[in-house]
Design a protein around this motif. Structure first.
Motif, mmCIF file in Angstrom:
data_model
loop_
_atom_site.group_PDB
_atom_site.id
_atom_site.type_symbol
_atom_site.label_atom_id
_atom_site.label_comp_id
_atom_site.label_asym_id
_atom_site.label_seq_id
_atom_site.Cartn_x
_atom_site.Cartn_y
_atom_site.Cartn_z
ATOM 1 N N TYR A 9 0.861 -1.177 0.000
ATOM 2 C CA TYR A 9 0.000 0.000 0.000
ATOM 3 C C TYR A 9 0.897 1.226 0.000
ATOM 4 O O TYR A 9 1.846 1.298 0.768
ATOM 5 C CB TYR A 9 -0.905 -0.001 1.234
ATOM 6 C CG TYR A 9 -1.609 -1.321 1.406
ATOM 7 C CD1 TYR A 9 -2.778 -1.581 0.711
ATOM 8 C CD2 TYR A 9 -1.071 -2.315 2.210
ATOM 9 C CE1 TYR A 9 -3.411 -2.810 0.838
ATOM 10 C CE2 TYR A 9 -1.696 -3.541 2.341
ATOM 11 C CZ TYR A 9 -2.869 -3.779 1.653
ATOM 12 O OH TYR A 9 -3.486 -4.987 1.764
ATOM 13 N N VAL A 11 0.992 5.459 0.174
ATOM 14 C CA VAL A 11 0.311 6.717 0.458
ATOM 15 C C VAL A 11 1.188 7.818 -0.113
ATOM 16 O O VAL A 11 2.378 7.906 0.186
ATOM 17 C CB VAL A 11 0.095 6.919 1.974
ATOM 18 C CG1 VAL A 11 -0.551 8.265 2.244
ATOM 19 C CG2 VAL A 11 -0.750 5.786 2.544
ATOM 20 N N PHE A 25 -4.083 7.185 -2.089
ATOM 21 C CA PHE A 25 -3.983 5.829 -1.550
ATOM 22 C C PHE A 25 -3.982 4.813 -2.681
ATOM 23 O O PHE A 25 -4.932 4.716 -3.442
ATOM 24 C CB PHE A 25 -5.163 5.572 -0.607
ATOM 25 C CG PHE A 25 -5.138 4.219 0.043
ATOM 26 C CD1 PHE A 25 -4.199 3.921 1.011
ATOM 27 C CD2 PHE A 25 -6.056 3.251 -0.304
ATOM 28 C CE1 PHE A 25 -4.176 2.673 1.614
ATOM 29 C CE2 PHE A 25 -6.057 2.007 0.296
ATOM 30 C CZ PHE A 25 -5.103 1.718 1.266
ATOM 31 N N ASP A 27 -3.660 0.827 -3.518
ATOM 32 C CA ASP A 27 -3.842 -0.484 -2.919
ATOM 33 C C ASP A 27 -3.501 -1.544 -3.963
ATOM 34 O O ASP A 27 -4.290 -1.832 -4.855
ATOM 35 C CB ASP A 27 -5.299 -0.610 -2.465
ATOM 36 C CG ASP A 27 -5.617 -1.927 -1.802
ATOM 37 O OD1 ASP A 27 -4.798 -2.862 -1.891
ATOM 38 O OD2 ASP A 27 -6.693 -2.021 -1.202
ATOM 39 N N LEU A 59 -4.151 3.057 5.360
ATOM 40 C CA LEU A 59 -5.448 3.714 5.211
ATOM 41 C C LEU A 59 -5.624 4.819 6.249
ATOM 42 O O LEU A 59 -6.132 5.895 5.943
ATOM 43 C CB LEU A 59 -6.552 2.671 5.342
ATOM 44 C CG LEU A 59 -7.913 3.005 4.786
ATOM 45 C CD1 LEU A 59 -7.822 3.534 3.361
ATOM 46 C CD2 LEU A 59 -8.821 1.796 4.828
ATOM 47 N N ALA A 62 -3.514 7.769 5.112
ATOM 48 C CA ALA A 62 -4.116 8.369 3.912
ATOM 49 C C ALA A 62 -5.363 9.161 4.285
ATOM 50 O O ALA A 62 -5.584 10.265 3.765
ATOM 51 C CB ALA A 62 -4.452 7.292 2.892
#
Length: 137
Positions: A9, A11, A25, A27, A59, A62
């Motif tokens: 992930y 950011v 973000f 993913d 997450l 972000a």
């Protein structure tokens, strides 16, 4: 140590032109193609806020950045720019209807915080209209 790219992930750093959470973000688990596009586009280390293997932490960071961006967009100065832009569009519509000339523009709109001398360089052949301005003294 090998990192599983399906649990990666990223950011991104926030910047004023971010308009969508998806720009912050990435993913890899949901869309590996986004990750490929990100790195093939010439991204630099300074553009990345963080690289994570834990989705929850990524997450959270972000969402914190997104909150900062959206609260900055509610800044009175930004609201003033929005109002001035709406007023400009209203006057532009009047000019367009008076002279039967329409302008298509996606992006490329500059809203200054102080008065500028603005000129336009028109090219009737191509339909290009390029603005230029002089910084105030």
């Amino acid at each position: 140590m090998k990192i599983d790219t399906e649990s990666l992930y990223i950011v991104m750093q926030s910047h004023p032109k971010v308009t969508d959470f998806e720009e912050l973000f990435f993913d890899a688990e949901r869309n590996l193609a986004d990750l490929n596009d990100l790195f093939s586009g010439g991204i630099g280390a300074e553009d990345i806020y963080g690289i994570y293997t834990d989705r929850k932490s990524a997450l959270k960071d972000a969402l914190n950045l997104w909150e900062q961006i959206t609260s900055a967009k509610n800044d009175p100065m930004e609201n003033n720019k929005k109002i001035r832009f709406q007023q400009f569009v209203g006057e532009l519509e009047k000019l367009s209807n008076k002279y039967n000339v329409a302008i298509d523009s996606i992006g490329g709109v500059y809203i200054f915080d102080e008065p500028m001398e603005i000129n336009y360089d028109p090219d009737e052949t191509s339909g290009d209209l390029v603005s230029s301005w002089r910084e105030p003294l």
